[in-house]
Design a protein around this motif. Structure first.
Motif, short mmCIF file in Angstrom:
data_model
loop_
_atom_site.label_atom_id
_atom_site.label_comp_id
_atom_site.label_asym_id
_atom_site.label_seq_id
_atom_site.Cartn_x
_atom_site.Cartn_y
_atom_site.Cartn_z
N ALA A 70 -9.67 -42.26 -19.00
CA ALA A 70 -10.61 -41.17 -19.27
C ALA A 70 -9.89 -40.04 -20.00
N PRO A 71 -10.64 -39.14 -20.63
CA PRO A 71 -10.00 -38.03 -21.36
C PRO A 71 -8.99 -37.25 -20.53
N ILE A 72 -9.21 -37.14 -19.22
CA ILE A 72 -8.27 -36.38 -18.40
C ILE A 72 -6.89 -37.03 -18.40
N VAL A 73 -6.83 -38.36 -18.52
CA VAL A 73 -5.54 -39.05 -18.58
C VAL A 73 -4.81 -38.67 -19.86
N GLN A 74 -5.56 -38.64 -20.97
CA GLN A 74 -4.93 -38.27 -22.24
C GLN A 74 -4.43 -36.82 -22.18
N SER A 75 -5.20 -35.94 -21.53
CA SER A 75 -4.77 -34.54 -21.41
C SER A 75 -3.46 -34.43 -20.62
N LEU A 76 -3.35 -35.23 -19.57
CA LEU A 76 -2.11 -35.21 -18.78
C LEU A 76 -0.91 -35.56 -19.65
N LEU A 77 -1.08 -36.55 -20.53
CA LEU A 77 0.03 -36.99 -21.36
C LEU A 77 0.34 -35.97 -22.46
N ILE A 78 -0.70 -35.43 -23.07
CA ILE A 78 -0.49 -34.45 -24.13
C ILE A 78 0.25 -33.23 -23.61
N ASN A 79 -0.06 -32.83 -22.38
CA ASN A 79 0.51 -31.59 -21.83
C ASN A 79 1.75 -31.82 -20.96
N ALA A 80 2.24 -33.05 -20.91
CA ALA A 80 3.44 -33.35 -20.12
C ALA A 80 4.68 -32.83 -20.84
N PRO A 81 5.76 -32.55 -20.08
CA PRO A 81 7.01 -32.12 -20.71
C PRO A 81 7.51 -33.15 -21.73
N ALA A 82 8.03 -32.67 -22.84
CA ALA A 82 8.46 -33.56 -23.93
C ALA A 82 9.53 -34.54 -23.47
N GLU A 83 10.38 -34.15 -22.53
CA GLU A 83 11.46 -35.05 -22.10
C GLU A 83 10.94 -36.29 -21.38
N TRP A 84 9.73 -36.22 -20.82
CA TRP A 84 9.18 -37.39 -20.13
C TRP A 84 8.89 -38.53 -21.09
N ARG A 85 8.59 -38.22 -22.33
CA ARG A 85 8.24 -39.27 -23.28
C ARG A 85 9.40 -39.65 -24.21
N GLU A 86 10.58 -39.17 -23.92
CA GLU A 86 11.75 -39.53 -24.73
C GLU A 86 12.03 -41.03 -24.63
N GLY A 87 12.45 -41.62 -25.73
CA GLY A 87 12.81 -43.03 -25.73
C GLY A 87 11.65 -43.96 -26.05
N ILE A 88 10.45 -43.42 -26.26
CA ILE A 88 9.30 -44.25 -26.62
C ILE A 88 9.14 -44.19 -28.13
N SER A 89 9.50 -45.26 -28.79
CA SER A 89 9.45 -45.29 -30.26
C SER A 89 8.49 -46.34 -30.78
N HIS A 90 7.97 -47.20 -29.90
CA HIS A 90 7.07 -48.26 -30.35
C HIS A 90 5.62 -47.75 -30.40
N ARG A 91 4.76 -48.52 -31.07
CA ARG A 91 3.36 -48.16 -31.21
C ARG A 91 2.63 -48.35 -29.88
N VAL A 92 1.88 -47.36 -29.48
CA VAL A 92 1.08 -47.42 -28.26
C VAL A 92 -0.38 -47.13 -28.64
N SER A 93 -1.27 -48.04 -28.26
CA SER A 93 -2.69 -47.87 -28.52
C SER A 93 -3.40 -47.47 -27.24
N ALA A 94 -4.22 -46.45 -27.33
CA ALA A 94 -4.97 -45.98 -26.16
C ALA A 94 -6.45 -46.03 -26.47
N ILE A 95 -7.23 -46.37 -25.46
CA ILE A 95 -8.68 -46.29 -25.61
C ILE A 95 -9.22 -45.38 -24.52
N THR A 96 -10.09 -44.49 -24.89
CA THR A 96 -10.62 -43.53 -23.93
C THR A 96 -12.13 -43.65 -23.86
N GLY A 97 -12.67 -43.34 -22.72
CA GLY A 97 -14.10 -43.40 -22.50
C GLY A 97 -14.44 -42.59 -21.27
N GLY A 98 -15.69 -42.54 -20.92
CA GLY A 98 -16.10 -41.80 -19.73
C GLY A 98 -16.71 -40.46 -20.08
N ALA A 99 -16.19 -39.83 -21.14
CA ALA A 99 -16.74 -38.57 -21.62
C ALA A 99 -16.28 -38.42 -23.06
#
Length: 544
Positions: free
Chosen positions: A277-306
């Motif tokens: 859901a959109p709230i999951v995407q918000s959590l990731l967008i607003n997470a500290p930058a260091e949490w997503r370090e080391g992720i260099s591959h393509r990630v596909s997300a699908i959102t729904g619910g709102a």
């Protein structure tokens, strides 16, 4: 008689019932050693998962579970929940996945209404289940799941522990396809925000087609690695439970939605796809930058619910994740439409890309029809981006109907279309854009205000983490917008600042007259509970 009607009948050689059960058989046969399920320290291949599903089916059959008996599951996103999606229908039964956030009264209603014969439950939910069982009038066989990845409170309640129960089953259990692909495969209850929830019944054919539709519509490559942030209890995980078996992919289970755990799983297992859901995407967008370090591959997300606010679409692109918006309801097996992208959009400014990508879009591959129509006349609205109508669906990805509720079923299918209750416009390119739920439209002084439009603006304010706009009564205008906001840490904008921000971007009558700050109530699937906020809005007015 037409020659095409003579000697060309359905036969075992040329016609079989469609069922997603065939997906797991195929993957286990072709890719027996490929990873199927990952959960903490636990690992299962497709051969092992298929054998465990057959053991579950065998053990249920030995316990007296048969054709169209209901087996309920109160489980987190764990291997046991995944196995239920195959093992339960393999013995002819119907799977009823229960919302783990509901209270005992709601769970008791579902167990009673669905006539559950068996309940498979995680010990985490023991307090709720114990109280629910006291309210149920018939006996239910309870099977406990003691997940090794859970170390919190909660004691076993049943006569059997899951691992011991399936150990009694035959890993070579000879399951069979349903006699009719129209047979029920699962039962999913709606949220029940007004009165008792309704039991939505899925059939094997719809589950089969929805799974394949997810793969093709989203463009999932073979052997995708999918992270479970969508609850498997919600529309059977938008039917990705069955899609991953068809894809021979890898299910990475996650008991709870946590931004740090999501990034950790993406990095460790090279997750390629996830939904949320959109709230999951918000959590990731607003997470500290260091949490997503080391992720260099393509990630596909699908959102729904709102509908995702445009700021969220922009944020995901800046994160480097490829976000696709899908739309649907419990009654449509989850994703019924997708905002199908065009290559030329990439050349547009980011804001325009976000605007186009935030729409609900067009029908998915296996959904035969989506239309925006006048609810009374059933006339289709013009594709002008202005005329509002109700989104309607038809096709194989529509429920059988509501369990024991023929009146509600009939009402929802008036005119040969399923009526969603969502209000939308069709833009000139044929893409659908939701304006609001019919109950969420704010009518102020005779003017319609889309709560989604106002929320889109609020999400663009740098202090706003989450926003929900509802109607509150007003003596002069009848009702006016009231905004409820969750703010980012360290931010404290005033109501005056937010009002000025909105006035720069909205017609004056659309600007919220009240701003309320604090956590927003959400369902377990991340949807903001506007019915709760409407009650709070009335209280705010009374206090003021």
């Amino acid at each position: 008689m037409s020659p095409y009607r003579v000697g060309l009948d359905k036969q075992p050689a040329n016609h079989m019932a469609l069922s997603p059960l065939t997906f797991i058989e195929r993957s286990a046969y072709i890719y027996p050693q490929r990873p199927a399920v990952i959960h903490g320290r636990r690992r299962y291949t497709w051969a092992e998962t298929y054998a465990r599903c057959r053991q579950l089916a065998s053990a249920l059959a030995a316990a007296g579970v048969g054709q169209e008996d209901t087996v309920a599951a109160m489980l987190s996103n764990t291997p046991e929940m995944y196995e239920c999606h195959f093992g339960v229908p393999m013995c002819g039964a119907v799977l009823n996945t229960l919302n783990t956030r509901l209270d005992a009264e709601a769970i008791a209603f579902m167990l009673e209404h669905g006539e559950a014969k068996v309940l498979i439950t995680d010990r985490e939910f023991a307090p709720t289940i114990r109280a629910a069982l006291l309210r149920v009038s018939h006996d239910i066989l309870v099977i406990d799941v003691c997940d090794s990845e859970y170390d919190g409170p909660g004691e076993p309640l049943g006569s059997y522990e899951y691992e011991a129960f399936i150990a009694s089953g035959d890993p070579q259990f000879a399951w069979s396809l349903p006699a009719d692909e129209w047979d029920a495969i699962s039962l999913n209850y709606t949220s029940g925000t007004t009165g008792n929830p309704k039991g939505v019944v899925y059939h094997h054919r719809g589950a089969y087609l929805s799974a394949l539709s997810n793969i093709v519509t989203w463009g999932m490559p073979p052997h995708a690695t999918y992270l479970w942030t969508v609850p498997m209890f919600h529309c059977n995980g938008w039917c990705f439970t069955w899609a991953l078996a068809a894809n021979a992919g890898t299910n990475v289970c996650l008991r709870k939605v946590d931004a740090q755990l999501i990034f950790q799983a993406i990095r460790e297992h090279r997750v390629s796809h996830y939904g949320g859901a959109p709230i999951v995407q918000s959590l990731l967008i607003n997470a500290p930058a260091e949490w997503r370090e080391g992720i260099s591959h393509r990630v596909s997300a699908i959102t729904g619910g709102a509908p995702p606010p445009m700021a969220m679409v922009e944020g995901m692109k800046q994160l480097g994740f490829d976000l696709t918006h899908g739309y649907g309801l419990t009654e449509t097996y989850g994703m019924s439409t997708v905002c199908a992208k065009h290559p030329e959009w990439e050349a547009l400014p980011l804001e325009e890309q976000a605007r186009l990508g935030a729409r609900q879009g067009v029908r998915s591959i296996c959904q035969e029809g989506i239309s925006v129509r006048d609810s009374e006349t059933m006339e289709e609205v013009p594709h002008d981006g202005q005329t509002v109508g109700e989104i309607m669906h038809r096709g194989n990805l529509i429920m059988k109907g509501y369990l024991k509720n023929p009146r509600a079923t009939e009402e929802s299918f008036v005119g040969g279309w399923y009526h969603s209750g969502d209000l939308a416009v069709v833009e000139p390119d044929g893409y659908v854009k939701i304006k609001d739920r019919s109950k969420d439209i704010i009518i102020s002084g005779g003017e319609n205000i889309s709560s989604i439009e106002v929320e889109d603006v609020l999400y663009r304010h740098p202090s706003v983490l989450a926003a929900a706009v509802v109607a509150t009564p007003d003596e002069r205008w009848g009702e006016v917008p009231c905004a409820f906001l969750e703010l980012r840490d360290g931010h404290a904008p005033s109501a005056q600042e937010l009002s000025a921000f909105c006035r720069e971007r909205l017609a004056r009558f659309k600007v919220p007259k009240q701003f309320v700050f604090g956590p927003l109530p959400k369902t377990s699937t991340g949807k903001i509970q506007k019915f709760v906020l409407r009650e709070q809005a009335r209280s705010v007015l009374a206090i003021d």
